[in-house]
Design a protein around this motif. Structure first.
Motif, PDB file in Angstrom:
ATOM      1  N   UNK A  87       1.283  -1.029   0.302  1.00 21.99           N
ATOM      2  CA  UNK A  87      -0.329   0.281  -0.071  1.00 21.99           C
ATOM      3  C   UNK A  87       0.774   1.337  -0.211  1.00 21.99           C
ATOM      4  N   UNK A  88       0.583   2.453  -0.357  1.00 24.39           N
ATOM      5  CA  UNK A  88       1.172   3.438  -1.144  1.00 24.39           C
ATOM      6  C   UNK A  88       0.392   4.523  -0.689  1.00 24.39           C
ATOM      7  N   UNK A  92      -3.375   5.759  -1.562  1.00 27.21           N
ATOM      8  CA  UNK A  92      -4.237   5.984  -0.527  1.00 27.21           C
ATOM      9  C   UNK A  92      -5.300   7.600  -0.779  1.00 27.21           C
ATOM     10  N   UNK A  93      -4.118   8.531  -0.497  1.00 29.19           N
ATOM     11  CA  UNK A  93      -5.118   9.543  -0.117  1.00 29.19           C
ATOM     12  C   UNK A  93      -5.844  10.302  -2.144  1.00 29.19           C
ATOM     13  N   UNK A  94      -5.400   9.197  -3.246  1.00 31.44           N
ATOM     14  CA  UNK A  94      -6.215   9.765  -4.436  1.00 31.44           C
ATOM     15  C   UNK A  94      -7.355   8.966  -4.507  1.00 31.44           C
ATOM     16  N   UNK A  95      -7.523   7.706  -3.541  1.00 27.98           N
ATOM     17  CA  UNK A  95      -8.659   6.928  -3.686  1.00 27.98           C
ATOM     18  C   UNK A  95      -9.989   7.699  -2.136  1.00 27.98           C
ATOM     19  N   UNK A  96      -9.231   8.647  -1.329  1.00 24.57           N
ATOM     20  CA  UNK A  96      -9.278   9.747  -0.788  1.00 24.57           C
ATOM     21  C   UNK A  96     -10.855  10.598  -1.402  1.00 24.57           C
ATOM     22  N   UNK A 119      -4.756  -1.436  10.470  1.00 21.25           N
ATOM     23  CA  UNK A 119      -4.554  -0.441   9.072  1.00 21.25           C
ATOM     24  C   UNK A 119      -5.458   0.921   8.377  1.00 21.25           C
ATOM     25  N   UNK A 120      -6.632   0.596   8.518  1.00 22.06           N
ATOM     26  CA  UNK A 120      -7.396   1.562   8.281  1.00 22.06           C
ATOM     27  C   UNK A 120      -7.473   2.501   9.226  1.00 22.06           C
ATOM     28  N   UNK A 121      -7.292   2.407  10.889  1.00 27.05           N
ATOM     29  CA  UNK A 121      -7.486   3.338  11.413  1.00 27.05           C
ATOM     30  C   UNK A 121      -6.291   4.702  11.018  1.00 27.05           C
ATOM     31  N   UNK A 122      -4.706   3.505  10.427  1.00 30.09           N
ATOM     32  CA  UNK A 122      -3.749   4.491  10.694  1.00 30.09           C
ATOM     33  C   UNK A 122      -3.911   5.408   9.102  1.00 30.09           C
ATOM     34  N   UNK A 123      -4.898   4.389   8.318  1.00 31.48           N
ATOM     35  CA  UNK A 123      -5.062   5.577   6.309  1.00 31.48           C
ATOM     36  C   UNK A 123      -6.210   6.278   7.263  1.00 31.48           C
ATOM     37  N   UNK A 124      -7.111   6.219   8.516  1.00 31.60           N
ATOM     38  CA  UNK A 124      -8.328   7.306   8.174  1.00 31.60           C
ATOM     39  C   UNK A 124      -7.285   8.636   8.806  1.00 31.60           C
ATOM     40  N   UNK A 125      -6.032   7.974   9.445  1.00 27.97           N
ATOM     41  CA  UNK A 125      -5.426   9.783  10.250  1.00 27.97           C
ATOM     42  C   UNK A 125      -4.481  10.079   9.321  1.00 27.97           C
ATOM     43  N   UNK A 126      -3.962   9.315   8.189  1.00 24.36           N
ATOM     44  CA  UNK A 126      -3.448  10.226   7.346  1.00 24.36           C
ATOM     45  C   UNK A 126      -3.845  11.019   6.334  1.00 24.36           C
ATOM     46  N   UNK A 127      -5.216  10.770   6.396  1.00 26.07           N
ATOM     47  CA  UNK A 127      -6.625  10.950   4.964  1.00 26.07           C
ATOM     48  C   UNK A 127      -6.378  12.222   6.011  1.00 26.07           C
ATOM     49  N   UNK A 128      -6.635  12.506   7.046  1.00 23.65           N
ATOM     50  CA  UNK A 128      -7.462  13.881   7.625  1.00 23.65           C
ATOM     51  C   UNK A 128      -5.956  14.960   8.440  1.00 23.65           C
ATOM     52  N   UNK A 129      -4.893  14.124   7.811  1.00 27.80           N
ATOM     53  CA  UNK A 129      -3.006  15.408   8.719  1.00 27.80           C
ATOM     54  C   UNK A 129      -3.464  15.326   6.990  1.00 27.80           C
ATOM     55  N   UNK A 146       4.290   7.011  12.247  1.00 24.57           N
ATOM     56  CA  UNK A 146       5.519   7.739  12.084  1.00 24.57           C
ATOM     57  C   UNK A 146       6.076   7.560  11.288  1.00 24.57           C
ATOM     58  N   UNK A 147       5.323   6.711  10.803  1.00 22.34           N
ATOM     59  CA  UNK A 147       6.411   6.341   9.627  1.00 22.34           C
ATOM     60  C   UNK A 147       5.536   6.158   8.087  1.00 22.34           C
ATOM     61  N   UNK A 148       6.689   6.804   6.920  1.00 21.15           N
ATOM     62  CA  UNK A 148       4.816   6.830   5.823  1.00 21.15           C
ATOM     63  C   UNK A 148       4.975   5.110   4.922  1.00 21.15           C
ATOM     64  N   UNK A 149       4.507   5.426   3.745  1.00 19.39           N
ATOM     65  CA  UNK A 149       4.420   3.694   3.449  1.00 19.39           C
ATOM     66  C   UNK A 149       4.384   4.245   1.935  1.00 19.39           C
ATOM     67  N   UNK A 150       5.852   4.352   1.167  1.00 17.31           N
ATOM     68  CA  UNK A 150       6.454   3.991  -0.348  1.00 17.31           C
ATOM     69  C   UNK A 150       5.761   5.546  -0.239  1.00 17.31           C
ATOM     70  N   UNK A 151       6.426   6.591   0.854  1.00 11.19           N
ATOM     71  CA  UNK A 151       6.441   8.131   1.178  1.00 11.19           C
ATOM     72  C   UNK A 151       7.558   8.637   1.558  1.00 11.19           C
ATOM     73  N   UNK A 152       7.943   9.619   1.434  1.00 13.88           N
ATOM     74  CA  UNK A 152       9.065  10.455   2.028  1.00 13.88           C
ATOM     75  C   UNK A 152       7.905  11.228   4.032  1.00 13.88           C
TER      76      UNK A 152
END
Length: 236
Positions: A87-88, A92-96, A119-129, A146-152
């Motif tokens: 997962x990148x 996920x941002x594009x899908x959101x 995993x979905x909880x992390x992604x919910x935080x990601x799209x909010x941030x 604290x770690x990007x998934x295939x992202x800096x």
């Protein structure tokens, strides 16, 4: 799409199911809709019975739900852990963004909330941030903040003053969604004068809300946490 779809026998009657974008998820609408909407991010075992149960509960509140299939373009023969590793964050941002467009097309200005477990909880935080336009985000025991998934950039790196309110849920005995990550999230949000509500449940472990993981399921905590989440997401 990978995994299972949403069989109608597991959903309330008269639910309208449409494909999200180019077969990368679903949009489900209850027969009687309150006008509210939500994006649900599944956990690493995909569109399983737990995912369908949560989606069913949300639909019963009169809320439209978009469910991105996070494994849509990942080989189905891989195990859950291997699929998760592919997962990148930027994808996920594009899908959101696609899900937000699908949910707000008929209700302009009504921003959806975001919800996820593990995993979905992390992604919910990601799209909010990432400040994509969700109204609020509820994150159950999401690790690797604290770690990007295939992202800096990690999800915490993306925190800004413009982000919506976030609610975190974790058990005190969770070694996946750690206390250190929770504290890092609190510090990052506090630094920009944002809002983060951290709910910690003594004695609960990772996946405490999942009744299909019997050795970790904590029914008392699960009920309390879901009540807190429903109130925060304005589903109650």
């Amino acid at each position: 799409m990978s995994g299972e779809s949403f069989p109608r026998k597991s959903l309330p009657l008269d639910v309208d199911i449409r494909v999200l974008g180019n077969a990368c998820g679903w949009v489900l609408s209850p027969a009687t809709c309150s006008g509210r909407s939500l994006i649900f991010f599944h956990h690493r075992t995909g569109i399983d019975e737990f995912t369908r149960q949560v989606v069913r509960d949300i639909l019963c509140c009169g809320v439209r739900v978009a469910v991105p299939d996070l494994f849509a373009n990942i080989p189905t023969e891989l195990g859950p852990g291997e699929r998760k590793q592919r997962i990148v964050d930027s994808e996920v941002i594009g899908l959101t963004q696609l899900a937000i467009l699908a949910l707000t097309r008929d209700d302009a200005g009504a921003a959806p909330a975001a919800l996820g477990f593990c995993m979905g909880g992390r992604l919910a935080f990601l799209v909010a941030a990432a400040n994509l336009g969700v109204a609020r985000a509820c994150c159950f025991y999401g690790g690797e903040l604290t770690r990007g998934w295939h992202d800096p950039q990690s999800p915490i790196d993306r925190v800004t003053a413009k982000m919506p309110p976030i609610q975190l849920h974790r058990g005190s005995r969770d070694s996946n969604a750690t206390r250190a990550e929770q504290d890092a999230a609190l510090s990052a949000v506090d630094a920009v004068d944002g809002y983060l509500e951290a709910c910690v449940y003594t004695g609960a472990r990772h996946a405490f809300a999942n009744p299909f993981v019997t050795e970790r399921f904590h029914p008392t905590v699960a009920r309390r946490a879901w009540d807190n989440a429903r109130s925060f997401l304005e589903l109650a």
